[in-house]
Write a protein that holds these residues in place. Sequence first.
Motif, PDB file in Angstrom:
ATOM      1  N   ARG A 124       0.832  -1.193   0.000  1.00  0.00           N
ATOM      2  CA  ARG A 124       0.000   0.000   0.000  1.00  0.00           C
ATOM      3  C   ARG A 124       0.872   1.250   0.000  1.00  0.00           C
ATOM      4  O   ARG A 124       0.653   2.183  -0.764  1.00  0.00           O
ATOM      5  CB  ARG A 124      -0.929  -0.002   1.215  1.00  0.00           C
ATOM      6  CG  ARG A 124      -1.889   1.182   1.220  1.00  0.00           C
ATOM      7  CD  ARG A 124      -3.120   0.870   2.025  1.00  0.00           C
ATOM      8  NE  ARG A 124      -3.635  -0.428   1.632  1.00  0.00           N
ATOM      9  CZ  ARG A 124      -4.493  -1.149   2.355  1.00  0.00           C
ATOM     10  NH1 ARG A 124      -4.924  -0.687   3.507  1.00  0.00           N
ATOM     11  NH2 ARG A 124      -4.914  -2.315   1.926  1.00  0.00           N
ATOM     12  N   GLY A 125       1.889   1.260   0.874  1.00  0.00           N
ATOM     13  CA  GLY A 125       2.799   2.400   0.917  1.00  0.00           C
ATOM     14  C   GLY A 125       3.548   2.581  -0.389  1.00  0.00           C
ATOM     15  O   GLY A 125       3.691   3.699  -0.897  1.00  0.00           O
ATOM     16  N   ILE A 126       4.007   1.468  -0.943  1.00  0.00           N
ATOM     17  CA  ILE A 126       4.739   1.522  -2.216  1.00  0.00           C
ATOM     18  C   ILE A 126       3.835   2.050  -3.322  1.00  0.00           C
ATOM     19  O   ILE A 126       4.213   2.930  -4.098  1.00  0.00           O
ATOM     20  CB  ILE A 126       5.267   0.113  -2.578  1.00  0.00           C
ATOM     21  CG1 ILE A 126       6.372  -0.313  -1.601  1.00  0.00           C
ATOM     22  CG2 ILE A 126       5.776   0.073  -4.014  1.00  0.00           C
ATOM     23  CD1 ILE A 126       6.806  -1.771  -1.740  1.00  0.00           C
ATOM     24  N   SER A 127       2.609   1.525  -3.372  1.00  0.00           N
ATOM     25  CA  SER A 127       1.680   1.902  -4.444  1.00  0.00           C
ATOM     26  C   SER A 127       1.363   3.390  -4.396  1.00  0.00           C
ATOM     27  O   SER A 127       1.363   4.081  -5.419  1.00  0.00           O
ATOM     28  CB  SER A 127       0.401   1.070  -4.334  1.00  0.00           C
ATOM     29  OG  SER A 127      -0.556   1.492  -5.275  1.00  0.00           O
ATOM     30  N   LYS A 128       1.115   3.898  -3.188  1.00  0.00           N
ATOM     31  CA  LYS A 128       0.783   5.319  -3.071  1.00  0.00           C
ATOM     32  C   LYS A 128       1.940   6.185  -3.558  1.00  0.00           C
ATOM     33  O   LYS A 128       1.737   7.159  -4.276  1.00  0.00           O
ATOM     34  CB  LYS A 128       0.460   5.665  -1.608  1.00  0.00           C
ATOM     35  CG  LYS A 128      -0.945   5.222  -1.198  1.00  0.00           C
ATOM     36  CD  LYS A 128      -1.222   5.585   0.256  1.00  0.00           C
ATOM     37  CE  LYS A 128      -2.606   5.125   0.682  1.00  0.00           C
ATOM     38  NZ  LYS A 128      -2.734   5.059   2.150  1.00  0.00           N
ATOM     39  N   GLU A 129       3.156   5.829  -3.149  1.00  0.00           N
ATOM     40  CA  GLU A 129       4.309   6.647  -3.497  1.00  0.00           C
ATOM     41  C   GLU A 129       4.601   6.573  -5.005  1.00  0.00           C
ATOM     42  O   GLU A 129       4.851   7.601  -5.644  1.00  0.00           O
ATOM     43  CB  GLU A 129       5.533   6.185  -2.698  1.00  0.00           C
ATOM     44  CG  GLU A 129       6.750   7.073  -2.835  1.00  0.00           C
ATOM     45  CD  GLU A 129       6.580   8.428  -2.147  1.00  0.00           C
ATOM     46  OE1 GLU A 129       5.667   8.567  -1.310  1.00  0.00           O
ATOM     47  OE2 GLU A 129       7.353   9.352  -2.469  1.00  0.00           O
ATOM     48  N   MET A 179       7.199   2.119   5.776  1.00  0.00           N
ATOM     49  CA  MET A 179       8.398   1.461   5.258  1.00  0.00           C
ATOM     50  C   MET A 179       8.296   1.301   3.739  1.00  0.00           C
ATOM     51  O   MET A 179       9.263   1.532   3.003  1.00  0.00           O
ATOM     52  CB  MET A 179       8.582   0.085   5.907  1.00  0.00           C
ATOM     53  CG  MET A 179       9.059   0.140   7.352  1.00  0.00           C
ATOM     54  SD  MET A 179       9.045  -1.511   8.123  1.00  0.00           S
ATOM     55  CE  MET A 179      10.364  -2.311   7.197  1.00  0.00           C
ATOM     56  N   GLY A 180       7.126   0.891   3.270  1.00  0.00           N
ATOM     57  CA  GLY A 180       6.927   0.744   1.826  1.00  0.00           C
ATOM     58  C   GLY A 180       7.101   2.069   1.106  1.00  0.00           C
ATOM     59  O   GLY A 180       7.764   2.170   0.071  1.00  0.00           O
ATOM     60  N   ARG A 181       6.513   3.107   1.698  1.00  0.00           N
ATOM     61  CA  ARG A 181       6.589   4.431   1.085  1.00  0.00           C
ATOM     62  C   ARG A 181       8.040   4.886   0.978  1.00  0.00           C
ATOM     63  O   ARG A 181       8.485   5.399  -0.048  1.00  0.00           O
ATOM     64  CB  ARG A 181       5.758   5.415   1.916  1.00  0.00           C
ATOM     65  CG  ARG A 181       5.225   6.574   1.119  1.00  0.00           C
ATOM     66  CD  ARG A 181       4.358   7.494   1.957  1.00  0.00           C
ATOM     67  NE  ARG A 181       3.054   6.945   2.251  1.00  0.00           N
ATOM     68  CZ  ARG A 181       2.565   6.731   3.480  1.00  0.00           C
ATOM     69  NH1 ARG A 181       3.295   7.022   4.544  1.00  0.00           N
ATOM     70  NH2 ARG A 181       1.371   6.228   3.657  1.00  0.00           N
ATOM     71  N   LEU A 182       8.799   4.665   2.056  1.00  0.00           N
ATOM     72  CA  LEU A 182      10.202   5.093   2.057  1.00  0.00           C
ATOM     73  C   LEU A 182      11.038   4.292   1.066  1.00  0.00           C
ATOM     74  O   LEU A 182      11.934   4.840   0.418  1.00  0.00           O
ATOM     75  CB  LEU A 182      10.788   4.953   3.463  1.00  0.00           C
ATOM     76  CG  LEU A 182      10.330   6.019   4.453  1.00  0.00           C
ATOM     77  CD1 LEU A 182      10.868   5.704   5.846  1.00  0.00           C
ATOM     78  CD2 LEU A 182      10.799   7.401   4.003  1.00  0.00           C
ATOM     79  N   MET A 183      10.762   2.994   0.942  1.00  0.00           N
ATOM     80  CA  MET A 183      11.490   2.188  -0.048  1.00  0.00           C
ATOM     81  C   MET A 183      11.303   2.789  -1.438  1.00  0.00           C
ATOM     82  O   MET A 183      12.267   2.975  -2.195  1.00  0.00           O
ATOM     83  CB  MET A 183      10.960   0.747  -0.059  1.00  0.00           C
ATOM     84  CG  MET A 183      11.371  -0.096   1.131  1.00  0.00           C
ATOM     85  SD  MET A 183      10.537  -1.728   1.091  1.00  0.00           S
ATOM     86  CE  MET A 183      11.350  -2.491  -0.337  1.00  0.00           C
ATOM     87  N   ALA A 184      10.054   3.087  -1.771  1.00  0.00           N
ATOM     88  CA  ALA A 184       9.766   3.644  -3.098  1.00  0.00           C
ATOM     89  C   ALA A 184      10.442   5.002  -3.264  1.00  0.00           C
ATOM     90  O   ALA A 184      11.016   5.309  -4.313  1.00  0.00           O
ATOM     91  CB  ALA A 184       8.261   3.764  -3.297  1.00  0.00           C
ATOM     92  N   ARG A 185      10.403   5.816  -2.189  1.00  0.00           N
ATOM     93  CA  ARG A 185      10.974   7.157  -2.269  1.00  0.00           C
ATOM     94  C   ARG A 185      12.488   7.089  -2.480  1.00  0.00           C
ATOM     95  O   ARG A 185      13.051   7.821  -3.294  1.00  0.00           O
ATOM     96  CB  ARG A 185      10.647   7.922  -0.980  1.00  0.00           C
ATOM     97  CG  ARG A 185      10.687   9.419  -1.139  1.00  0.00           C
ATOM     98  CD  ARG A 185      10.197  10.110   0.109  1.00  0.00           C
ATOM     99  NE  ARG A 185       8.788   9.848   0.363  1.00  0.00           N
ATOM    100  CZ  ARG A 185       8.175  10.106   1.520  1.00  0.00           C
ATOM    101  NH1 ARG A 185       8.862  10.617   2.527  1.00  0.00           N
ATOM    102  NH2 ARG A 185       6.893   9.847   1.674  1.00  0.00           N
ATOM    103  N   LEU A 186      13.151   6.200  -1.746  1.00  0.00           N
ATOM    104  CA  LEU A 186      14.598   6.040  -1.900  1.00  0.00           C
ATOM    105  C   LEU A 186      14.953   5.617  -3.318  1.00  0.00           C
ATOM    106  O   LEU A 186      15.908   6.117  -3.917  1.00  0.00           O
ATOM    107  CB  LEU A 186      15.118   4.962  -0.937  1.00  0.00           C
ATOM    108  CG  LEU A 186      15.487   5.367   0.474  1.00  0.00           C
ATOM    109  CD1 LEU A 186      15.982   4.145   1.240  1.00  0.00           C
ATOM    110  CD2 LEU A 186      16.577   6.444   0.448  1.00  0.00           C
TER     111      LEU A 186
END
Lengths: 366, 366
Positions: free
Chosen positions: B90-95, B309-316
């Motif tokens: 979910r975090g990855i998808s949003k980012e 955590m997912g969001r930060l992975m995508a952001r990095l």
Amino acid sequence: MTDTAPRPTLEAVAARAGVSRATVSRVVNGGDGVREPLVERVRQAVEELGYVPNQAARSLVTRRHDAVAVVIAEPEARVFADPFFALQLRGISKELTAHDNQLVLLLTEGRDDHARVARYLAGGHVDGALVFSLHLDDPLPGLIQGAGVPTVFGGRPGWSDGRAADTGPTLYVDSDNRGGARDAVRHLAALGRTRIAHITGPLDQTSAADRLDGYRDVMGDADPGLVAESDFTPAGGERAMRDLLDRRPDLDAVFAANDLTAAGALRVLRERGLRVPEDVAVVGFDDMLPVAEQTDPPLTTVRQDIEEMGRLMARLLLRRLDRPGGTGSGPGPRATAPEQDVPPGEPDGAEAAVVLPTTLVRRASA
Amino acid sequence: MTDTAPRPTLEAVAARAGVSRATVSRVVNGGDGVREPLVERVRQAVEELGYVPNQAARSLVTRRHDAVAVVIAEPEARVFADPFFALQLRGISKELTAHDNQLVLLLTEGRDDHARVARYLAGGHVDGALVFSLHLDDPLPGLIQGAGVPTVFGGRPGWSDGRAADTGPTLYVDSDNRGGARDAVRHLAALGRTRIAHITGPLDQTSAADRLDGYRDVMGDADPGLVAESDFTPAGGERAMRDLLDRRPDLDAVFAANDLTAAGALRVLRERGLRVPEDVAVVGFDDMLPVAEQTDPPLTTVRQDIEEMGRLMARLLLRRLDRPGGTGSGPGPRATAPEQDVPPGEPDGAEAAVVLPTTLVRRASA
């Protein structure tokens, strides 16, 4: 080998070695699970033909990426909240893996992202696409047809009457939603229930519309107040059940368009002090486990084999891709009805469909 | 424009129009959500520069597909059974969606398919990869490094001590697993418990190994019979709890390595007639909702922000891709620690890490 000599194909190696394409692929790519004598035969054929097991070279020759996209026309949050999608993906994953094809799931936050999905499909990253949970006003089918990738749909697409005619056959796998709904309502009627309500799914999906049609086939011109539109979710089922009880406190049965909705309806009935099935009998649709077994009481429902639907979608697509002309920039040649190990479908001029039968599963709720 | 003139890039259009790359992408690809004055500015810049918004041409110029692969090193059945993965996705998808990048989830039936995943990654279909749930003996990290795609890992990869040194920095996002575990066990000790057991996760994953280390930090040389190895699943938690009670019927507390395992342990304790927390206090890890709230009794647990955590992975990863040299055939230049809107990490020579803090959430079980 000169630049102009045709490169030997994976298929040529497979033919020379007398094994399947998947076996050659596994051997040349260093995968496991192939018996040693076969490995030796493949290695020999590779050597004799001068086959170059290079990804780029291979793609050039076969025009295959050995990858299939799956597109679920729902936001990713719903994909992970509804076990229906996990089951369908399970069937797809097993079938694709058995043919050494990569499952590429394209997730979105919603409809606004569908143009991007279509761009990815058009970008030459996959050989074909499996698409499900389509809604009537979604631009996705048109975008996908524009992208020119061979596609198999899960569920009868809503535009089948006219739109498909000029772009080749529409392949899809579906359940007999209308027949299954008729069975559910007939079962309730056979129990002596006369005021049978229906909680629908989202009516911009053909599966929900077909189940409503099946309900109407049996109920004829019943009070429209006995039908409440919903959305295939437990919360939606609760809301619809409350509406129905407010409108028709005398109802004695409910046919819910899926098990999740039925679970929500059961909670509201209990909350209102109504006994199931004594006061109100309830039938669902899907036979989604463990949902249908763990409701209180356990749910009588219409079983469809969701995992098998996924498997068949993948099988139909792989078969289409294996046909000459099956890949490339446009839809393949007009498909005939699927043959072999696929149940008989209902092909017509513009469609090649596989429609799976449903069965009523009796538990305690009706 | 002649064949030799450099094609104008998306970046050039963005610069000319004074908008972001994502905005230009959205406009030229017909997407919505861009205000009309901006659309007009982009259109003008496109015209002045003679920009060709063609997918193939664009990829040639930018070397970007605007697509990021996500690889979860678990069979697809487990991906859909454990809500941890849904949250991280979910975090990855949003980012990714916020940056108009397509999330490409590569599903497998298991480890045997990882070579195929690596081939897909190497095939030029994505700009980078986000990889999580790695196990120590999995060939995937090596295969991915061979594929030459920029990668960010979820969780500290197990080989960080040596392997990464010669292939560039290893970027990863993790929680403070060891510190969180220490907090959990200290909380139990503060309640006066002395015979504190631990149900581990799969010890070939660093998250599980780190939580065991945290337990040992507090418990020192406690009886090894108080530690039972498990697998992060509810069924595994039940098995481990039975083993522990057979070995040490006098235990008075359990720290479970995740909430699903704790839920299984609670069921077994109830089955054996033991009261929680009176007889045995229980603490989990994750604060996975609704799991942690719906156990009986509700679970005291160590909270980690999985979606973040997912969001930060995508952001990095996106930041790495935006850096000159961030894409291409090999790992980018040696990365420094992430700057701006990313919490302080623990970078060292070979790694750039973001380690998120954890918090103890008290409910009824301890």
